[in-house]
Scaffold this active site. Structure first.
Site, PDB file in Angstrom:
ATOM      1  N   LYS A 285     -11.422  -8.488  -6.486  1.00 42.75           N
ATOM      2  CA  LYS A 285     -11.510  -8.050  -5.104  1.00 42.75           C
ATOM      3  C   LYS A 285     -11.081  -6.275  -5.394  1.00 42.75           C
ATOM      4  O   LYS A 285     -12.028  -5.997  -5.223  1.00 42.75           O
ATOM      5  CB  LYS A 285     -11.077  -8.481  -3.802  1.00 42.75           C
ATOM      6  CG  LYS A 285     -10.687  -7.682  -3.123  1.00 42.75           C
ATOM      7  CD  LYS A 285     -10.137  -8.745  -2.096  1.00 42.75           C
ATOM      8  CE  LYS A 285      -9.188  -7.762  -0.867  1.00 42.75           C
ATOM      9  NZ  LYS A 285      -8.396  -8.315  -0.166  1.00 42.75           N
ATOM     10  N   GLN A 286      -9.891  -6.351  -6.439  1.00 40.65           N
ATOM     11  CA  GLN A 286      -9.672  -5.242  -7.196  1.00 40.65           C
ATOM     12  C   GLN A 286      -9.221  -5.000  -7.324  1.00 40.65           C
ATOM     13  O   GLN A 286      -8.187  -5.920  -8.524  1.00 40.65           O
ATOM     14  CB  GLN A 286      -8.250  -4.297  -5.761  1.00 40.65           C
ATOM     15  CG  GLN A 286      -7.112  -6.116  -5.198  1.00 40.65           C
ATOM     16  CD  GLN A 286      -7.139  -5.518  -3.970  1.00 40.65           C
ATOM     17  OE1 GLN A 286      -6.646  -6.736  -2.612  1.00 40.65           O
ATOM     18  NE2 GLN A 286      -6.044  -5.039  -3.502  1.00 40.65           N
TER      19      GLN A 286
ATOM     20  N   GLU B 282      -6.910 -10.234  -4.512  1.00 34.33           N
ATOM     21  CA  GLU B 282      -6.944 -11.649  -3.857  1.00 34.33           C
ATOM     22  C   GLU B 282      -8.051 -12.580  -4.009  1.00 34.33           C
ATOM     23  O   GLU B 282      -8.015 -13.536  -2.850  1.00 34.33           O
ATOM     24  CB  GLU B 282      -6.719 -10.881  -2.098  1.00 34.33           C
ATOM     25  CG  GLU B 282      -5.411  -9.977  -2.358  1.00 34.33           C
ATOM     26  CD  GLU B 282      -5.021  -9.803  -0.824  1.00 34.33           C
ATOM     27  OE1 GLU B 282      -6.536  -9.826   0.158  1.00 34.33           O
ATOM     28  OE2 GLU B 282      -3.848  -8.968  -0.489  1.00 34.33           O
TER      29      GLU B 282
ATOM     30  N   ASP C 228       0.687  -1.689   0.670  1.00 27.68           N
ATOM     31  CA  ASP C 228      -0.503   0.181   0.116  1.00 27.68           C
ATOM     32  C   ASP C 228       0.792   1.018  -0.205  1.00 27.68           C
ATOM     33  O   ASP C 228       0.875   2.354  -0.528  1.00 27.68           O
ATOM     34  CB  ASP C 228      -1.223   0.459   1.065  1.00 27.68           C
ATOM     35  CG  ASP C 228      -1.859  -1.774   1.141  1.00 27.68           C
ATOM     36  OD1 ASP C 228      -1.464  -2.414   0.940  1.00 27.68           O
ATOM     37  OD2 ASP C 228      -3.074  -0.570   2.510  1.00 27.68           O
TER      38      ASP C 228
HETATM   39  C1  BGC Z   1      -5.907  -5.432   0.237  1.00 27.04           C
HETATM   40  C2  BGC Z   1      -4.000  -6.098  -0.162  1.00 27.04           C
HETATM   41  C3  BGC Z   1      -3.473  -4.917   0.750  1.00 27.04           C
HETATM   42  C4  BGC Z   1      -4.224  -4.993   2.304  1.00 27.04           C
HETATM   43  C5  BGC Z   1      -4.160  -4.018   3.174  1.00 27.04           C
HETATM   44  C6  BGC Z   1      -6.144  -5.591   1.732  1.00 27.04           C
HETATM   45  O1  BGC Z   1      -7.329  -6.007   2.022  1.00 27.04           O
HETATM   46  O2  BGC Z   1      -6.618  -6.638  -0.892  1.00 27.04           O
HETATM   47  O3  BGC Z   1      -4.094  -5.480  -1.783  1.00 27.04           O
HETATM   48  O4  BGC Z   1      -2.867  -4.451   0.857  1.00 27.04           O
HETATM   49  O5  BGC Z   1      -5.882  -5.100   2.503  1.00 27.04           O
HETATM   50  O6  BGC Z   1      -4.496  -3.071   3.074  1.00 27.04           O
END
Ligand code: BGC
Length: 769
Positions: A601-602, A488, A358
């Site tokens: 998810k993202q 993820e 992040d």
């Molecule tokens: C995200 C990751 C992130 C982590 C911490 C997770 O829910 O999928 O990309 O690094 O949260 O923010």
């Protein structure tokens, strides 16, 4: 989704006390100064639901991993930031009744987080069950100027009562973590002491041996006169207090002014902590509360001068963006290259306060533009200093010859995530770390960083990628098997497009940087070659071969990159066709079902197109966005901002705004029902990205700032400050066009809608819409 925070441009306000929302408010009203921070717990006793949280940056505990079946390569522990000694406590007993808002009847209650000046104020009037009515005003802050300290001014006025009141300011180190794998306490007592009007406890963390001395110095005044009444000092295990009994007079204010400090062995020898603490307490109590508060306001004013975003015509958006900027600045100030940005900052325990990708992927662009360049440089140095550990991490997994795999979750460079099946294979993090170096140099022009530190990190990362791919006889290409991309909701996939793209980008960037450094600083270059035993010819030839022959999954018919091999075999039902009752998937579906689904998810492919947009034509970006966006559930708060920036680039202003809204008030409105765990600090940088890179269209191109802005329909105008290579600019996007103010002493060339404009020093110009 909640809607209880009152709209205000500069304040976060809660009017009326709702115990069921208290834990959310404790997160929202958190305070911090980069070195320490805390949730908005009450000073007086509270027997209702609360999550006590006081944190000292860099102080953590390695909690042994708990898994069902141990396998080689699992991290030994999950590091967590520790709930540290509570320094805000002030116990109040009226007659024989303890003041406790869970038991009293509240006549009024208001808390305000003053973001402009950096303090928290709470006022209430309450009637105890015995009928004593009091009015209280509590103001406190974590000082930006004296950053190991905080101060509280607690004013209590009994309204209908005259009689004995005992006031007990205390430091309590006998605290627990909510998140603890074995329900242990993590602190042991080393020393404690009380004296007239003060005291301290010194605690040591188990295993890591960090020591922190937390102390207080207080004064009590009544009716404007300081009380000299002798206090009864109390010492218990990990606890010190001073109990003062006085005779309250109805209508007369009693003021407790409490100064506190956290002095950590991170910064001083352990045996000097007590002395440093005493000197610090003396200095701040001499300075006094009002002076400290005035300095706090001045320090925040300075920050806001460089990083404020002004939105006209939308007060809730204004509050939202300032809250994001405020929290990011409370979390990380960039003065110490051993510290980093936990996804929850100082607002909760979740994610263990550790460092994730992040920081590099989301926070670095924010700090680059809003703070001195050394702030970001320190974030890069944090990783540089952990290079040795990253090489060890890779060795543990069987890599060799200086290959580095940076951890997905870390405190000190050691991998310490606690969910192997998700985080372990997210090796893309290595790419984000290389990309942050690129971003930093592109933004600041500090090429020197590359020869001093950057190249060494890049080569180690490139070596990892070069060993991580394998040659597929079948495809006659290099492939990257068994990875997890940023999405993820897929694990252990083959040929994740984002990861493979990142890998070859890293390899190419490393070769480019190496050739630059070789010319710029040949001696330094040769020293590095010797230090890391670089076989230039052989290693760079392999890097180039991989770049030339990498396999990237794609679908020609659809004209898109494939998230990974086999993605199209999944049942393709769009998110809009999912029943609302099944969302969020991570709460409603089994993990197995999520993994087999097409839901994202993202941002994953889109994350790659976001980073490397300059390598792709607009139609390629559009096709991928049109394909992946309808399959994305945005169940990570890091997701919508990337979609916002891409939507803005594609001219989809309405969607860009919609995505922006999803993060801008994510915590203020408790969008995901999880703010009680803490605020989403790192995704707050994403909100800033949505405004500045999305609506503002800001990029760095050819060593210049470039803007392609549009004005969201709901806004009258928006403006933001940007620091760039020692200059400060203000960009205002309004109905008339784009106004660029050059607040620095040099003439600047800025590109607006593709055309270069020269803005003279301390001058401005308007590019009409
Ligand atoms: C995200 C990751 C992130 C982590 C911490 C997770 O829910 O999928 O990309 O690094 O949260 O923010």
């Amino acid at each position: 989704m909640k809607n209880y925070i009152l709209a205000d441009e500069w304040k976060i306000i809660e009017e009326g006390f709702r115990p069921e929302l208290h834990m959310i408010s404790e997160s929202l009203f958190s305070l911090g100064n980069g070195r320490m921070g805390q949730r908005a717990n009450f000073e007086e006793a509270y027997s209702g639901q609360t999550l006590p949280g006081n944190y000292v940056a860099g102080v953590y505990y390695p909690d042994k991993t708990r898994v069902g079946w141990w396998k080689n390569g699992y991290p030994e522990y999950f590091a967590k930031v520790l709930n540290a000694a509570n320094w805000i406590g002030i116990d109040i007993v009226l007659g024989d009744e303890q003041l406790d808002l869970a038991k009293a009847e509240l006549k009024s209650f208001r808390r305000e987080l003053n973001m402009k000046e950096g303090y928290l104020k709470r006022t209430f009037s309450a009637v105890t069950s015995g009928g004593i009515e009091v009015a209280v005003e509590a103001i406190r802050f974590c000082s930006l100027v004296d950053d190991e300290t905080g101060a509280i001014k607690y004013t209590i006025t009994p309204l209908n009562y005259s009689g004995p009141v005992t006031i007990t300011p205390y430091i309590d180190g006998d605290v627990v973590n909510k998140d603890s794998n074995y329900d242990e306490k993590f602190w042991d007592e080393v020393a404690k002491e009380t004296w007239d009007g003060g005291g301290y406890v010194q605690l040591r963390t188990r295993k890591t041996g960090f020591e922190v001395a937390t102390g207080q110095q207080f004064t009590i005044s009544q009716g404007g006169t300081e009380l000299l009444a002798a206090a009864q000092n109390i010492e218990k295990l990990k606890y010190v207090a001073s109990k003062v009994t006085l005779q309250a007079v109805a209508g007369q204010a009693i003021i407790v002014t409490k100064f506190a400090a956290n002095i950590a062995s991170l910064n001083y020898p352990a045996d000097a902590l007590a002395e440093v603490l005493k000197t610090t307490l003396k200095a701040i109590s001499k300075k006094g509360f009002e002076q400290m508060l005035a300095e706090q306001a001045a320090a925040w004013a300075k920050k806001w001068q460089h990083n404020d975003i002004l939105i006209e015509g939308d007060i809730s958006a204004q509050q939202g963006i300032r809250f994001n900027i405020f929290q990011l600045n409370q979390t990380y100030t960039g003065e110490d290259d051993r510290l980093n940005i936990g996804p929850k900052g100082f607002t909760g325990e979740k994610y263990g306060g550790s460092t994730y990708w992040d920081t590099e992927a989301y926070c670095v662009p924010f700090y680059l533009a809003t703070a001195d360049q050394n702030v970001t440089r320190n974030l890069l140095l944090y990783r540089y200093k952990q290079l040795g550990k990253a090489i060890e991490n890779a060795q543990l997994l069987g890599f060799k010859e200086g290959a580095a795999l940076y951890p997905m979750v870390t405190m000190d460079g050691t991998e310490c995530h606690n969910e192997w099946e998700i985080t372990f294979e997210e090796i893309h993090r290595n790419g984000a770390i290389a990309h942050a170096i690129f971003d930093y140099v592109r933004y600041t022009g500090d090429e020197q960083y590359l020869s001093d530190y950057g190249l060494e990190v890049l080569i180690a990362i490139a070596r990892f990628w070069a060993q991580r791919v394998n040659w597929s006889g079948d495809k006659q290409k290099y492939v990257m098997l068994g990875v997890t991309g940023p999405n993820e909701y897929e694990n252990n996939v083959n040929n994740n497009w984002y990861t493979s793209t990142m890998a070859t980008w890293c390899l190419q960037y490393t070769i480019d940087v190496a050739s630059k450094v070789k010319v710029r600083e040949p001696r330094k270059y040769q020293e590095l070659v010797a230090k890391i035993a670089l076989n230039e010819e052989v290693e760079f030839a392999r890097f180039s071969d991989i770049i030339a022959k990498m396999y990237y999954p794609a679908d020609e018919k659809l004209g898109i990159f494939l998230q990974q091999d086999g993605y199209l075999d999944k049942e393709q039902i769009l998110v809009k066709d999912l029943p609302a009752s099944e969302r969020p998937l991570n709460q409603k579906w089994s993990w197995d079902r999520i993994l087999r689904s097409c839901y994202i998810k993202q941002a994953d492919v889109l994350q790659g197109l976001y980073f490397f947009e300059y390598n792709y034509d607009i139609e390629t970006i559009r096709r991928n966005y049109d394909f992946y966006e309808p399959r994305t559930v945005h169940e990570s708060s890091l997701s919508p901002c990337v979609h916002a920036v891409i939507a803005a680039k594609l001219g989809d202003e309405a969607r860009a705004y919609e995505f922006y809204l999803r993060t801008s008030r994510l915590d203020l409105d408790d969008y995901n029902n999880d703010t009680e765990d803490g605020c989403h600090i790192t995704s707050m940088a994403g909100t800033w990205l949505a405004v500045v890179q999305g609506f503002g269209g800001m990029r760095v191109k050819n060593n210049k700032l470039s803007f392609d802005p549009f004005l969201p329909a709901k806004w009258g105008s928006f403006s933001f400050h940007i620091g760039f290579r020692g200059n400060l600019l203000n960009i205002k996007v309004g109905k008339q066009g784009v106004q660029i103010k050059n607040l620095s002493g040099n003439a600047l060339t800025v590109t607006i809608y593709g055309k270069d404009q020269i803005v003279q020093a301390n001058n401005w110009l308007l590019v009409e819409a």
